[in-house]
Design a protein around this motif. Structure first.
Motif, mmCIF file in Angstrom:
data_model
loop_
_atom_site.group_PDB
_atom_site.id
_atom_site.type_symbol
_atom_site.label_atom_id
_atom_site.label_comp_id
_atom_site.label_asym_id
_atom_site.label_seq_id
_atom_site.Cartn_x
_atom_site.Cartn_y
_atom_site.Cartn_z
ATOM 1 N N ARG A 1 -18.532 -41.861 59.316
ATOM 2 C CA ARG A 1 -19.653 -41.583 58.413
ATOM 3 C C ARG A 1 -20.081 -42.835 57.658
ATOM 4 O O ARG A 1 -21.280 -43.071 57.450
ATOM 5 C CB ARG A 1 -19.263 -40.464 57.442
ATOM 6 N N VAL A 2 -19.110 -43.648 57.264
ATOM 7 C CA VAL A 2 -19.449 -44.912 56.606
ATOM 8 C C VAL A 2 -20.204 -45.816 57.582
ATOM 9 O O VAL A 2 -21.204 -46.449 57.225
ATOM 10 C CB VAL A 2 -18.176 -45.610 56.091
ATOM 11 N N THR A 3 -19.729 -45.874 58.832
ATOM 12 C CA THR A 3 -20.368 -46.734 59.829
ATOM 13 C C THR A 3 -21.835 -46.373 60.014
ATOM 14 O O THR A 3 -22.706 -47.258 60.062
ATOM 15 C CB THR A 3 -19.638 -46.631 61.177
ATOM 16 N N VAL A 4 -22.141 -45.086 60.113
ATOM 17 C CA VAL A 4 -23.531 -44.659 60.318
ATOM 18 C C VAL A 4 -24.415 -45.133 59.168
ATOM 19 O O VAL A 4 -25.513 -45.662 59.384
ATOM 20 C CB VAL A 4 -23.609 -43.121 60.470
ATOM 21 N N THR A 5 -23.957 -44.973 57.941
ATOM 22 C CA THR A 5 -24.746 -45.412 56.781
ATOM 23 C C THR A 5 -24.923 -46.928 56.773
ATOM 24 O O THR A 5 -26.013 -47.440 56.491
ATOM 25 C CB THR A 5 -24.084 -44.952 55.469
ATOM 26 N N VAL A 6 -23.866 -47.654 57.103
ATOM 27 C CA VAL A 6 -23.946 -49.119 57.130
ATOM 28 C C VAL A 6 -24.942 -49.583 58.187
ATOM 29 O O VAL A 6 -25.761 -50.483 57.943
ATOM 30 C CB VAL A 6 -22.553 -49.736 57.386
ATOM 31 N N VAL A 7 -24.903 -48.981 59.363
ATOM 32 C CA VAL A 7 -25.841 -49.357 60.436
ATOM 33 C C VAL A 7 -27.282 -49.150 59.984
ATOM 34 O O VAL A 7 -28.151 -50.013 60.190
ATOM 35 C CB VAL A 7 -25.551 -48.544 61.720
ATOM 36 N N LEU B 1 -24.830 -47.986 73.064
ATOM 37 C CA LEU B 1 -26.224 -48.414 73.215
ATOM 38 C C LEU B 1 -26.672 -49.283 72.046
ATOM 39 O O LEU B 1 -27.511 -50.176 72.215
ATOM 40 C CB LEU B 1 -27.147 -47.194 73.341
ATOM 41 N N LEU B 2 -26.136 -49.015 70.859
ATOM 42 C CA LEU B 2 -26.514 -49.787 69.675
ATOM 43 C C LEU B 2 -25.704 -51.076 69.530
ATOM 44 O O LEU B 2 -25.998 -51.890 68.652
ATOM 45 C CB LEU B 2 -26.322 -48.927 68.420
ATOM 46 N N GLY B 3 -24.699 -51.248 70.374
ATOM 47 C CA GLY B 3 -23.906 -52.463 70.323
ATOM 48 C C GLY B 3 -22.986 -52.548 69.129
ATOM 49 O O GLY B 3 -22.794 -53.621 68.555
ATOM 50 N N ILE B 4 -22.384 -51.429 68.737
ATOM 51 C CA ILE B 4 -21.507 -51.404 67.568
ATOM 52 C C ILE B 4 -20.052 -51.557 68.002
ATOM 53 O O ILE B 4 -19.533 -50.756 68.781
ATOM 54 C CB ILE B 4 -21.681 -50.092 66.780
ATOM 55 N N THR B 5 -19.414 -52.595 67.498
ATOM 56 C CA THR B 5 -17.988 -52.803 67.757
ATOM 57 C C THR B 5 -17.183 -51.804 66.937
ATOM 58 O O THR B 5 -17.434 -51.624 65.739
ATOM 59 C CB THR B 5 -17.589 -54.239 67.378
ATOM 60 N N VAL B 6 -16.222 -51.133 67.584
ATOM 61 C CA VAL B 6 -15.472 -50.081 66.896
ATOM 62 C C VAL B 6 -13.980 -50.188 67.171
ATOM 63 O O VAL B 6 -13.544 -50.801 68.153
ATOM 64 C CB VAL B 6 -15.952 -48.671 67.321
ATOM 65 N N ILE B 7 -13.229 -49.572 66.280
ATOM 66 C CA ILE B 7 -11.808 -49.313 66.497
ATOM 67 C C ILE B 7 -11.735 -47.831 66.858
ATOM 68 O O ILE B 7 -11.967 -46.967 66.005
ATOM 69 C CB ILE B 7 -10.977 -49.592 65.236
ATOM 70 N N ALA B 8 -11.478 -47.530 68.108
ATOM 71 C CA ALA B 8 -11.568 -46.154 68.590
ATOM 72 C C ALA B 8 -10.223 -45.444 68.521
ATOM 73 O O ALA B 8 -9.201 -45.975 68.962
ATOM 74 C CB ALA B 8 -12.089 -46.129 70.015
#
Length: 326
Positions: free
Chosen positions: A244-250, A273-280
Motif C-alpha cells: 500500500r505504501v508502494t502504490v502511494t509512493v509511485v 509493466l511499471l518497472g517497479i523493483t520489489v522485494i517479493a
C-alpha cells in the motif's frame, strides 16, 4: 437415510458408506444410492455428523483485511489445502484491531472449527490458551503469536528489507528513506530493522527525518514523502514498507520533477509493466505452508511449536536501479 435405503433397495449401512466415501460398495449399488439421494433431495446432516465424529471438518482463517491484494493468494492457498483435506474454510478480517481479532477468533471457536490460521493484530494471545488446550489446532502466519508458544510461518522481513536497502546503496544512494506501517506491527518493525542494518553495514548515518512509520493511508504517506523530498538535502531513494505504501509512493513520484529510486516490499499488480523493483514475498507459499502444518497437527503430529521462515526475493525492474542525481 431410511428413505434413501428403501428407494435404493439397500441397507442403512450401505447408504452411510456411499455418503461418506467408504469402500465396500459395488459401482451399481453406489449408482442406485446416488440416484435415490438425488431424487429425494437428501442432504447430509452435518450437525449430527459433528456429534458423532467430534470434528466439524472446518477451519478458520483470520486476516488483516480481505480486500488487501496480498492476502488473496494466501487465502486461496489455505482454501486449496483445506479442500484437499475435505474441510471448509471460514474467514474474516480483523481490520488490524486486536479486539476485533479476539472477537472473531472466539466466535470461530464457538462454532467449533477444528483449527485456526491467524494473522495476528494483537500482541497478547493468551486468550487462546483454553481453546488450544481443548484441541483447537492453531498456526500463526505472517506474524508470530504474542505471549504464547505457537506454530508460526513467516517471511524473512528483516532480510528482505536489508537486501532492498543494500541494493539501493549499491546503486550509489546514501540518503535513503524508509516509509513503513505502524511500528507496533511485527513486519513493520522487522523491515525497519533490516533497513537500519543495511545502512550500518555500509557505514551510512540515518537522519531521523528519513524514517516514517504510521498509517498506510495515502494522505499520511504523501505527507511524509513530501517532507523528505523537499528537505534541504532530499532523499534520493525510498524503501517502501509494504504494497500500500508502494502504490502511494509511485503515484506521488509520477509528478515529481526529479527521478527518485524506489524499492517496494511486496510485489504489486502491474509492477512488471511499471518497472517497479520489489522485494517479493510468496504469499501463496505462506498460506500453503501454514495450512499444511495445521492439518499435520490435526492429524496428530506432536512436538514443540515451530517457527518456519520463508525467504524473500529481490526483483530488479528499473525503479531500484535509478542512480542518484550527479
Amino acid at each position: 437415510m431410511k428413505d434413501v435405503a428403501a428407494r435404493a433397495g439397500v441397507g442403512l449401512k450401505t447408504v452411510s458408506r456411499v455418503v461418506n466415501g467408504e469402500p465396500g460398495v459395488t459401482p451399481d449399488t453406489e449408482r442406485r444410492v446416488q440416484e435415490a439421494i438425488e431424487s429425494l433431495g437428501f442432504r447430509r446432516n452435518d450437525s449430527a455428523r459433528v456429534l458423532r465424529k467430534g470434528r466439524t471438518a472446518s477451519i478458520g482463517l483470520v486476516l488483516e483485511d480481505l480486500a488487501d491484494p496480498f492476502y488473496g493468494p494466501l487465502s486461496r492457498a489455505v482454501e486449496e489445502v483445506a479442500r484437499a483435506h475435505g474441510a471448509l474454510l471460514i474467514n474474516g478480517s480483523s481490520a488490524e484491531e486486536a479486539g476485533r481479532e479476539q472477537e472473531l477468533v472466539l466466535a470461530l471457536c464457538a462454532r467449533r472449527v477444528d483449527g485456526l490460521i491467524v494473522i495476528p493484530a494483537g500482541h497478547d494471545h493468551r486468550y487462546l490458551e483454553p481453546e488450544i488446550r481443548a484441541g483447537v489446532a492453531t498456526v500463526f502466519v505472517d506474524r508470530p503469536a504474542g505471549r504464547i508458544d505457537a506454530d508460526a510461518v513467516l517471511s524473512d522481513s528483516s532480510g528482505g528489507a536489508r537486501a532492498g536497502t543494500a541494493h539501493l546503496i549499491a546503486h550509489g544512494h546514501r540518503r535513503i528513506a524508509f516509509i513503513g506501517d505502524q511500528p507496533r506491527i511485527h513486519t513493520a518493525a522487522e523491515r525497519l530493522s533490516g533497513y537500519r542494518a543495511a545502512m550500518a553495514d555500509a557505514g551510512l548515518p540515518i537522519d531521523d527525518a528519513w524514517v516514517s512509520l504510521g498509517s498506510t493511508a495515502p494522505e499520511r504517506v504523501r505527507e511524509a514523502l513530501t517532507a523528505m523530498l523537499s528537505a534541504p538535502e532530499p532523499v534520493t531513494a525510498i524503501l517502501a514498507g509494504n504494497n500500500r505504501v508502494t502504490v502511494t509512493v509511485v503515484r506521488h513520484l509520477a509528478a515529481h520533477p526529479e527521478p527518485v529510486a524506489l524499492v517496494g516490499f511486496d510485489d504489486i499488480e502491474l509492477a512488471d509493466l511499471l518497472g517497479i523493483t520489489v522485494i517479493a514475498q510468496d504469499a501463496a507459499a505462506l498460506g500453503r505452508t501454514a495450512a499444511e502444518r495445521l492439518f499435520r497437527r490435526l492429524d496428530g503430529a506432536g512436538g514443540a511449536p515451530a517457527r518456519v521462515t520463508l525467504e524473500t526475493v529481490l526483483i530488479p525492474r528499473g525503479s531500484g536501479e535509478i542512480p542518484p542525481p550527479a
